[in-house]
Design a protein around this motif. Structure first.
Motif, PDB file in Angstrom:
ATOM      1  N   UNK A 102       7.800   6.199  -4.921  1.00 39.08           N
ATOM      2  CA  UNK A 102       6.860   6.664  -5.845  1.00 39.08           C
ATOM      3  C   UNK A 102       6.984   8.173  -6.321  1.00 39.08           C
ATOM      4  N   UNK A 103       6.900   8.493  -7.535  1.00 35.80           N
ATOM      5  CA  UNK A 103       7.172   9.880  -7.876  1.00 35.80           C
ATOM      6  C   UNK A 103       6.060  10.516  -7.306  1.00 35.80           C
ATOM      7  N   UNK A 163       0.895  -1.131   0.040  1.00 35.70           N
ATOM      8  CA  UNK A 163      -0.088  -0.165  -0.139  1.00 35.70           C
ATOM      9  C   UNK A 163       0.850   1.278   0.005  1.00 35.70           C
ATOM     10  N   UNK A 164       0.414   2.359  -0.278  1.00 35.01           N
ATOM     11  CA  UNK A 164       0.989   3.792  -0.258  1.00 35.01           C
ATOM     12  C   UNK A 164       0.446   4.576   1.077  1.00 35.01           C
ATOM     13  N   UNK A 165       0.930   4.677   2.225  1.00 37.17           N
ATOM     14  CA  UNK A 165       0.596   5.369   3.114  1.00 37.17           C
ATOM     15  C   UNK A 165       0.388   6.870   2.864  1.00 37.17           C
ATOM     16  N   UNK A 166      -0.759   7.334   3.134  1.00 39.03           N
ATOM     17  CA  UNK A 166      -1.083   8.844   3.150  1.00 39.03           C
ATOM     18  C   UNK A 166      -0.914   9.403   4.520  1.00 39.03           C
ATOM     19  N   UNK A 167      -1.580   8.857   5.677  1.00 39.95           N
ATOM     20  CA  UNK A 167      -1.275   9.319   6.936  1.00 39.95           C
ATOM     21  C   UNK A 167      -1.273   8.240   7.854  1.00 39.95           C
ATOM     22  N   UNK A 216      -3.956  14.912  -3.005  1.00 40.35           N
ATOM     23  CA  UNK A 216      -4.600  14.071  -1.985  1.00 40.35           C
ATOM     24  C   UNK A 216      -4.077  13.753  -0.530  1.00 40.35           C
ATOM     25  N   UNK A 217      -2.772  13.426  -0.538  1.00 40.56           N
ATOM     26  CA  UNK A 217      -2.059  13.671   0.692  1.00 40.56           C
ATOM     27  C   UNK A 217      -2.376  14.652   1.420  1.00 40.56           C
ATOM     28  N   UNK A 270       5.538  13.944   3.787  1.00 36.42           N
ATOM     29  CA  UNK A 270       5.137  12.689   3.154  1.00 36.42           C
ATOM     30  C   UNK A 270       6.118  12.172   1.931  1.00 36.42           C
ATOM     31  N   UNK A 271       6.400  11.232   2.224  1.00 38.03           N
ATOM     32  CA  UNK A 271       7.419  10.438   1.149  1.00 38.03           C
ATOM     33  C   UNK A 271       6.877   9.313   0.509  1.00 38.03           C
ATOM     34  N   UNK A 272       6.148   9.344  -0.442  1.00 39.97           N
ATOM     35  CA  UNK A 272       5.446   8.272  -1.147  1.00 39.97           C
ATOM     36  C   UNK A 272       6.230   7.045  -1.396  1.00 39.97           C
ATOM     37  N   UNK A 273       6.055   5.888  -0.891  1.00 40.10           N
ATOM     38  CA  UNK A 273       6.808   4.624  -1.044  1.00 40.10           C
ATOM     39  C   UNK A 273       5.878   3.279  -0.821  1.00 40.10           C
ATOM     40  N   UNK A 274       6.295   2.394  -1.319  1.00 45.05           N
ATOM     41  CA  UNK A 274       5.800   1.048  -0.917  1.00 45.05           C
ATOM     42  C   UNK A 274       6.709   0.235  -0.221  1.00 45.05           C
TER      43      UNK A 274
END
Length: 175
Positions: free
Chosen positions: A92-93, A39-43, A101-102, A121-125
């Motif tokens: 993730x870019x 998943x990609x955590x937003x919060x 969204x985040x 926020x650092x988008x990652x999986x």
């Protein structure tokens, strides 16, 4: 309950992330995540009660109806922690739609008095935990192709000897 809000990965993208993890296994020792946990955590909410969970659902209902699908593009590998005990992740870019969204989710949580981890926020999986990275180069890797994500969810995290498992408490489609 330990909870978080995350962008769910579309099936084709999750499959390609899983294939990337399989490519890494021979070179990286560690506890690789099960594909169903991607998943990609937003919060990250941490420990919350039922009232906060209900308010978080309200945030998702409000925010997600205003946001369209989000483009996911792999942006290389990264780590948190030390090379001999790291969390290995696929970056993730940070597109404008993902950032928006985040920010909207985090702002909605704040407006409703729901605490969350305020790290940038650092988008990652997450691919592996307790990873021990090799001294040399990694093998030639095939990264996931771009895809669009359409669903955001509130998850409950349960820890055990085998690692974390996630139970979806609520989901909503974007747009």
């Amino acid at each position: 309950m330990r909870a978080f809000v995350a962008l769910e990965l579309p099936e084709p993208f999750a499959g390609e992330v899983s294939a990337l993890a399989r490519q890494l296994r021979p070179a990286v020792a560690g506890r690789f995540m099960r594909p169903e946990t991607y998943h990609l955590t937003l919060a990250l909410l941490g420990d919350i009660g039922e009232p906060e969970a209900a308010r978080a659902v309200d945030v998702l209902d409000e925010v997600c109806e205003r946001c369209g699908a989000v483009r996911l593009s792999a942006d290389g590998l990264g780590t948190f922690g030390r090379p001999h005990d790291a969390t290995l992740w696929l970056g993730i870019a940070l597109t404008e739609e993902l950032r928006a969204l985040a920010e909207a989710v985090r702002s909605g949580l704040e407006e409703r008095g729901i605490a969350y981890d305020r790290k940038a926020f650092r988008p990652h999986i997450t691919l592996a935990r307790r990873a021990r990275l090799p001294q040399g180069d990694l093998p030639e890797l095939v990264f996931p192709g771009p895809e669009r994500a359409y669903r955001v969810a509130l998850f409950k995290s349960e820890l055990s000897q085998e690692g974390a498992s996630y139970k979806e408490l609520y989901h909503i489609d974007l747009g």
